[in-house]
Motif scaffolding. Structure first.
Motif, mmCIF file in Angstrom:
data_model
loop_
_atom_site.group_PDB
_atom_site.id
_atom_site.type_symbol
_atom_site.label_atom_id
_atom_site.label_comp_id
_atom_site.label_asym_id
_atom_site.label_seq_id
_atom_site.Cartn_x
_atom_site.Cartn_y
_atom_site.Cartn_z
ATOM 1 N N UNK A 264 31.103 39.580 31.483
ATOM 2 C CA UNK A 264 32.511 39.031 31.143
ATOM 3 C C UNK A 264 32.267 37.395 31.481
ATOM 4 N N UNK A 265 31.689 36.997 32.370
ATOM 5 C CA UNK A 265 31.463 35.693 32.691
ATOM 6 C C UNK A 265 30.494 35.092 31.652
ATOM 7 N N UNK A 266 29.427 35.889 31.023
ATOM 8 C CA UNK A 266 28.676 35.329 30.146
ATOM 9 C C UNK A 266 29.201 35.291 28.954
ATOM 10 N N UNK A 267 29.982 36.346 28.432
ATOM 11 C CA UNK A 267 30.941 36.230 27.100
ATOM 12 C C UNK A 267 31.693 35.189 27.129
ATOM 13 N N UNK A 268 32.544 34.869 28.339
ATOM 14 C CA UNK A 268 33.658 33.948 28.296
ATOM 15 C C UNK A 268 32.566 32.420 28.145
ATOM 16 N N UNK A 282 27.112 24.898 33.975
ATOM 17 C CA UNK A 282 26.207 25.765 35.131
ATOM 18 C C UNK A 282 25.318 26.828 34.421
ATOM 19 N N UNK A 283 25.450 27.042 33.023
ATOM 20 C CA UNK A 283 24.847 28.096 32.451
ATOM 21 C C UNK A 283 23.892 27.590 31.228
ATOM 22 N N UNK A 284 23.856 26.209 31.072
ATOM 23 C CA UNK A 284 23.103 25.556 30.166
ATOM 24 C C UNK A 284 21.523 25.653 30.530
#
Length: 413
Positions: A264-268, A282-284
């Protein structure tokens, strides 16, 4: 000349037996587990992101106490649509490798969604899918040819040996991916030892964790040199220490150096990125990393064993046991103090042994946390307490310290 106590010979012989017997040496891992449990994870953040894409549904309700077979534990029960959604979101951040820790076998009712997953999987630059080997294959089924290492030296008898593949994705998915074998044979694998190599029909092949690292480093098996019982040499100058059975001694805390997010965090985050929002910084840095998709660890199986293995290799965070010379020095030191400690009172001797044990454990914990060097525990501490036990049981020498009762003199008249 002061007579040397006979029990020092017993301590010395027991210590030598401990050093020479491999089964006794295995008991030192109990002390190592205690050290790792209490040590703080240090080092850089690993180039690994673990995405939990669902709960472990391989156990039916009401059967929480029933152990699972390896094939049941590693069979994914999520629909292809959910995994396709994961791939679509992950690809927005351009990972280097996407690895699935569970064997992808669909239920019959989900077969119609399989093409959705394959369409997304074809966009992944390097895709690693889990499979399982078996030592008892179907004699009527031809065994697949698996790429192995061509530069191998050393004794292969201790490697886990297989002759077939028991579980693997369907052929359409195998054509667009690499295979990683997730077998954890009970005779060689546990929470500290993870196999990196298997023997398949006379060839040495990589396991799931090693294959993920090779894909991440852009290294092919022919470029790797394997010295069984010593190390795996990579073309970039790095090496991975391995034991005779092809396992790597890992630090379970290394998994804490990887990023951990949910589906869910990844999709969001992917949706926010598509809208141009700046809330996903933080995901870049997932770009060019290993993204490991997994079902949350089953409570009866080693948690995060593959994530910890990959992170250990990426960060070169290998546990190293101190040289056996240290054991010998400690053993000789205990024997050398056998005579002096017999002059101690029993209370002083017990307090000194307790203080030494506590100080030694703290020093071992600090050394492991700082340098990843593993000090033995059972040999030095066992030798000290055996010495204390003999000293307490045997008669004390005449010149030993004694507690003397001093009577107070009567007051002067």
């Amino acid at each position: 000349m002061r007579r040397f106590p006979w029990f020092t010979l017993v301590i010395l012989l027991l210590g030598i037996l401990f050093l020479r017997d491999a089964h006794w040496q295995k008991s030192e891992e109990i002390f190592l587990r205690w050290l790792l449990k209490n040590a703080e994870p240090r080092g850089p953040v690993a180039s690994l992101t673990v995405v939990e894409i669902g709960a472990d549904q391989s156990r039916e309700k009401g059967s929480e106490l029933a152990p699972l077979e390896s094939s049941q534990r590693n069979t994914v029960t999520l629909a292809p649509f959910e995994l396709a959604l994961f791939l679509k979101a992950a690809l927005d951040f351009q990972p280097g490798v996407v690895a699935f820790e569970n064997v992808l076998k669909w239920r019959e009712r989900d077969k119609d969604q399989e093409q959705m997953f394959i369409d997304q999987a074809m966009r992944v630059p390097k895709l690693l899918l889990a499979a399982e080997l078996t030592a008892t294959p179907d004699p009527d089924a031809p065994g697949p040819e698996l790429p192995g290492f061509s530069q191998v030296s050393g004794r292969r008898a201790d490697l886990a040996e297989f002759s077939g593949v028991s579980r693997q994705p369907v052929e359409d998915m195998r054509l667009i991916s690499s295979a990683g074998f997730v077998n954890l044979p009970e005779e060689i694998a546990n929470d500290l030892h993870v196999p990196l190599l298997f023997q398949y029909r006379g060839e040495v092949i990589p396991s799931f964790a090693l294959q993920a690292v090779l894909l991440w480093m852009r290294v092919t098996p022919p470029e790797v040199k394997v010295e069984l019982g010593s190390r795996i040499i990579l073309p970039n100058g790095r090496s991975i220490p391995i034991s005779d059975d092809g396992t790597l001694l890992i630090n379970p805390n290394a998994a804490k150096r990887a990023r951990r997010i949910t589906l869910n965090q990844l999709v969001f985050a992917a949706d926010e990125r598509d809208r141009g929002a700046k809330t996903t910084a933080q995901l870049e840095d997932i770009r060019d990393q290993v993204v490991l998709a997994r079902i949350p660890a089953n409570p009866l199986s080693p948690p995060d064993v593959f994530a910890a293995t990959i992170a250990t290799i990426q960060n070169n965070a290998y546990l190293r046991r101190i040289s056996w010379i240290f054991d010998c020095v400690m053993l000789v030191g205990v024997v050398a103090i056998a005579n002096p400690v017999r002059r101690f009172s029993r209370i002083d001797l017990l307090l000194s042994a307790i203080a030494f044990s506590a100080a030694y454990c703290l020093i071992a914990l600090a050394v492991l946390s700082r340098w990843l060097i593993w000090l033995p525990g059972f040999l030095p501490l066992g030798a000290v307490w055996i010495l204390v036990l003999f000293t307490l049981i045997l008669p004390t020498p005449k010149n030993a310290a004694r507690t003397v009762a001093v009577a107070a003199s009567p007051p002067a008249p």
